[in-house]
Every structure is written in C-alpha cells, then in structure tokens.
Write a protein that holds these residues in place. Structure first.
Motif, mmCIF file in Angstrom:
data_model
loop_
_atom_site.group_PDB
_atom_site.id
_atom_site.type_symbol
_atom_site.label_atom_id
_atom_site.label_comp_id
_atom_site.label_asym_id
_atom_site.label_seq_id
_atom_site.Cartn_x
_atom_site.Cartn_y
_atom_site.Cartn_z
ATOM 1 N N VAL A 118 -5.232 -0.086 -6.806
ATOM 2 C CA VAL A 118 -4.464 -0.593 -5.600
ATOM 3 C C VAL A 118 -3.788 -1.910 -6.052
ATOM 4 O O VAL A 118 -2.788 -2.382 -5.454
ATOM 5 N N PHE A 119 -4.411 -2.588 -6.791
ATOM 6 C CA PHE A 119 -3.535 -3.835 -7.448
ATOM 7 C C PHE A 119 -2.258 -3.430 -8.038
ATOM 8 O O PHE A 119 -1.137 -4.118 -7.677
ATOM 9 N N ALA A 120 -2.268 -2.421 -8.774
ATOM 10 C CA ALA A 120 -1.068 -1.867 -9.338
ATOM 11 C C ALA A 120 -0.076 -1.495 -8.341
ATOM 12 O O ALA A 120 1.033 -1.779 -8.601
ATOM 13 N N GLU A 121 -0.492 -1.111 -7.110
ATOM 14 C CA GLU A 121 0.269 -0.524 -6.284
ATOM 15 C C GLU A 121 1.157 -1.660 -5.480
ATOM 16 O O GLU A 121 2.229 -1.586 -5.093
ATOM 17 N N VAL A 122 0.094 -2.619 -5.149
ATOM 18 C CA VAL A 122 0.932 -3.705 -4.580
ATOM 19 C C VAL A 122 1.726 -4.315 -5.296
ATOM 20 O O VAL A 122 2.701 -4.835 -4.923
ATOM 21 N N MET A 123 1.542 -4.542 -6.774
ATOM 22 C CA MET A 123 2.378 -5.292 -7.650
ATOM 23 C C MET A 123 3.761 -4.557 -7.639
ATOM 24 O O MET A 123 4.930 -5.219 -7.934
ATOM 25 N N ALA A 124 3.696 -3.184 -7.729
ATOM 26 C CA ALA A 124 4.557 -2.316 -7.912
ATOM 27 C C ALA A 124 5.824 -2.487 -6.506
ATOM 28 O O ALA A 124 6.867 -2.434 -6.963
ATOM 29 N N VAL A 125 5.086 -2.534 -5.480
ATOM 30 C CA VAL A 125 5.661 -2.789 -4.231
ATOM 31 C C VAL A 125 6.630 -4.076 -4.163
ATOM 32 O O VAL A 125 7.668 -4.493 -3.747
ATOM 33 N N ARG A 126 5.958 -5.068 -4.731
ATOM 34 C CA ARG A 126 6.294 -6.380 -4.682
ATOM 35 C C ARG A 126 7.550 -6.627 -5.895
ATOM 36 O O ARG A 126 8.679 -7.292 -5.421
ATOM 37 N N LEU A 127 7.479 -5.807 -6.958
ATOM 38 C CA LEU A 127 8.404 -5.678 -7.840
ATOM 39 C C LEU A 127 9.691 -5.185 -7.579
ATOM 40 O O LEU A 127 10.733 -5.591 -7.713
ATOM 41 N N ARG A 128 9.587 -4.008 -6.903
ATOM 42 C CA ARG A 128 10.671 -3.327 -6.095
ATOM 43 C C ARG A 128 11.248 -4.232 -5.188
ATOM 44 O O ARG A 128 12.467 -4.330 -5.143
ATOM 45 N N ASP A 129 10.805 -5.039 -4.287
ATOM 46 C CA ASP A 129 11.207 -6.149 -3.186
ATOM 47 C C ASP A 129 11.954 -7.106 -4.049
ATOM 48 O O ASP A 129 13.092 -7.438 -3.600
ATOM 49 N N ALA A 130 11.326 -7.693 -5.231
ATOM 50 C CA ALA A 130 11.815 -8.714 -5.797
ATOM 51 C C ALA A 130 13.080 -8.056 -6.577
ATOM 52 O O ALA A 130 14.433 -9.138 -6.422
ATOM 53 N N ASN A 131 13.001 -6.907 -7.086
ATOM 54 C CA ASN A 131 14.420 -6.329 -7.658
ATOM 55 C C ASN A 131 15.655 -6.144 -6.630
ATOM 56 O O ASN A 131 16.693 -6.499 -7.027
ATOM 57 N N GLN A 132 15.353 -5.737 -5.613
ATOM 58 C CA GLN A 132 16.154 -5.640 -4.440
ATOM 59 C C GLN A 132 16.733 -6.873 -4.127
ATOM 60 O O GLN A 132 17.873 -7.222 -3.836
ATOM 61 N N THR A 133 15.963 -7.989 -3.836
ATOM 62 C CA THR A 133 16.263 -9.338 -3.801
ATOM 63 C C THR A 133 17.198 -9.934 -4.815
ATOM 64 O O THR A 133 18.501 -10.458 -4.377
ATOM 65 N N ILE A 134 17.051 -9.682 -5.933
ATOM 66 C CA ILE A 134 17.919 -10.043 -7.234
ATOM 67 C C ILE A 134 19.350 -9.278 -6.907
ATOM 68 O O ILE A 134 20.338 -9.983 -7.114
ATOM 69 N N VAL A 135 19.206 -7.958 -6.707
ATOM 70 C CA VAL A 135 20.691 -7.394 -6.669
ATOM 71 C C VAL A 135 21.286 -8.023 -5.408
ATOM 72 O O VAL A 135 22.561 -8.039 -5.585
ATOM 73 N N ASN A 136 20.584 -8.200 -4.168
ATOM 74 C CA ASN A 136 21.388 -8.786 -3.000
ATOM 75 C C ASN A 136 21.830 -10.272 -3.391
ATOM 76 O O ASN A 136 22.965 -10.503 -3.029
ATOM 77 N N LEU A 137 21.059 -10.830 -4.129
ATOM 78 C CA LEU A 137 21.760 -12.285 -4.520
ATOM 79 C C LEU A 137 22.828 -12.260 -5.377
ATOM 80 O O LEU A 137 23.728 -12.916 -5.337
ATOM 81 N N GLN A 138 22.816 -11.188 -6.434
ATOM 82 C CA GLN A 138 23.849 -11.059 -7.194
ATOM 83 C C GLN A 138 25.153 -10.467 -6.595
ATOM 84 O O GLN A 138 26.445 -10.997 -6.949
ATOM 85 N N ASP A 139 24.893 -9.842 -5.514
ATOM 86 C CA ASP A 139 26.068 -9.261 -4.710
ATOM 87 C C ASP A 139 26.751 -10.545 -4.076
ATOM 88 O O ASP A 139 28.066 -10.743 -3.950
ATOM 89 N N GLU A 140 25.881 -11.432 -3.586
ATOM 90 C CA GLU A 140 26.156 -12.438 -2.568
ATOM 91 C C GLU A 140 26.802 -13.472 -3.646
ATOM 92 O O GLU A 140 27.943 -14.164 -3.361
#
Length: 163
Positions: free
Chosen positions: A135-157
């Motif tokens: 469960v911890f691994a699943e939670v961290m995977a979701v958070r990592l995906r969200d963080a990666n998307q945030t990084i992409v969005n900020l790079q685009d901006e």
C-alpha cells in the motif's frame, strides 16, 4: 489533540478500517493485532499533526476530516478521503518529515508506530507488513506520477513565459 488507545472491540472504527485500502486485504484478526499499538487521534482545525523536518516513527491513516499538506510554508496538497495515508516515507527510510500536516477541520486519524508490526506473531507479521508496504508503494507511485505531471506543467509554463 486528543489521543485514545485503539479499541478493537469498537465496531464503528473496525468497520471504517475494513474500508481503508491498507487494511481491507487483512483479516480482522490481523487488523486487531496490528492495532494493539495504535491510537486514535482527534485533531481540531489548525492543529499540527506532523512537522516538516522532525523525526518520528508514526504512520497515519485518515478516518475522517480534512488535512492540509504544507512544504516550506506552501500548501502543496490535501488529504480528505477515508484511508489517506501520510507519514509513510519516514517509516520506509527513516528520514525527517518532508512536509507539515495540519488539520483544516476536525479530523480523526489512526496513528500506528513502526514497532507495532514487530509485535505480531511471525506469520501475521510478514503478511501484514507485506500488505502495508505494498500500500505504501502504491501511494508513493501515485504521488510520484502527480509530481512528474506537475514538473511537466511547470516546465511548459516556464517555456511560455520565456517566449
């Protein structure tokens, strides 16, 4: 904060725990054993649950309420669903807290220390630890995906601002 020991005979709390992803794969007996070292904590709005930079050995599971996640004074997220987990990163690697978690409104959490699982019998311990760490691994995977998307969005901006 008001803290009370977990009461495994409390059917309302046991029912809520059965609906928490970290616990729903466990038989009631395993939940009751794991929860012997757990406590139920009630936080009022504005109370800090964990502080960025501090060390402790607690992992938390939200039962109800609304929590704000703050990093360096900036709100970076919130927790408001039954079973939302926080504090798991410190359990996994022993590092200091990476965020401050504050109750945005009255909230109830289950607090479980990392030695609680060590108090289980061998078979129960291994099974329960395997479920929890998955469960911890699943939670961290979701958070990592969200963080990666945030990084992409900020790079685009940033690219747009440089034009």
């Amino acid at each position: 904060m008001k803290e009370v020991p977990f009461d495994p005979q409390n059917d309302d709390i046991m029912e809520r725990l059965r609906n928490v992803p970290a616990f729903n794969a466990l038989p009631d007996g395993h939940i009751r054993k794991a929860m012997k070292a757990a406590s139920i904590r009630r936080y009022d709005a504005g109370e800090v649950i964990i502080n960025q930079g501090e060390f402790d050995n607690q992992v938390f599971f939200l039962i109800f309420g609304h929590l704000d996640i703050m990093v360096q004074g900036n709100k970076v997220g919130e927790l408001k669903r039954l079973g939302d987990i926080f504090g798991e990163m410190g359990i996994l690697d022993g590092s200091p807290r990476s965020a401050t978690i504050t109750a945005a409104r009255t909230s109830l959490v289950v607090s479980l220390n990392d030695t609680a699982l060590g108090s289980l019998g061998d078979g129960s311990k291994l099974f329960t630890q395997a479920v929890m760490y998955r469960v911890f691994a699943e939670v961290m995977a979701v958070r990592l995906r969200d963080a990666n998307q945030t990084i992409v969005n900020l790079q685009d901006e940033l690219r747009e601002l440089k034009k």
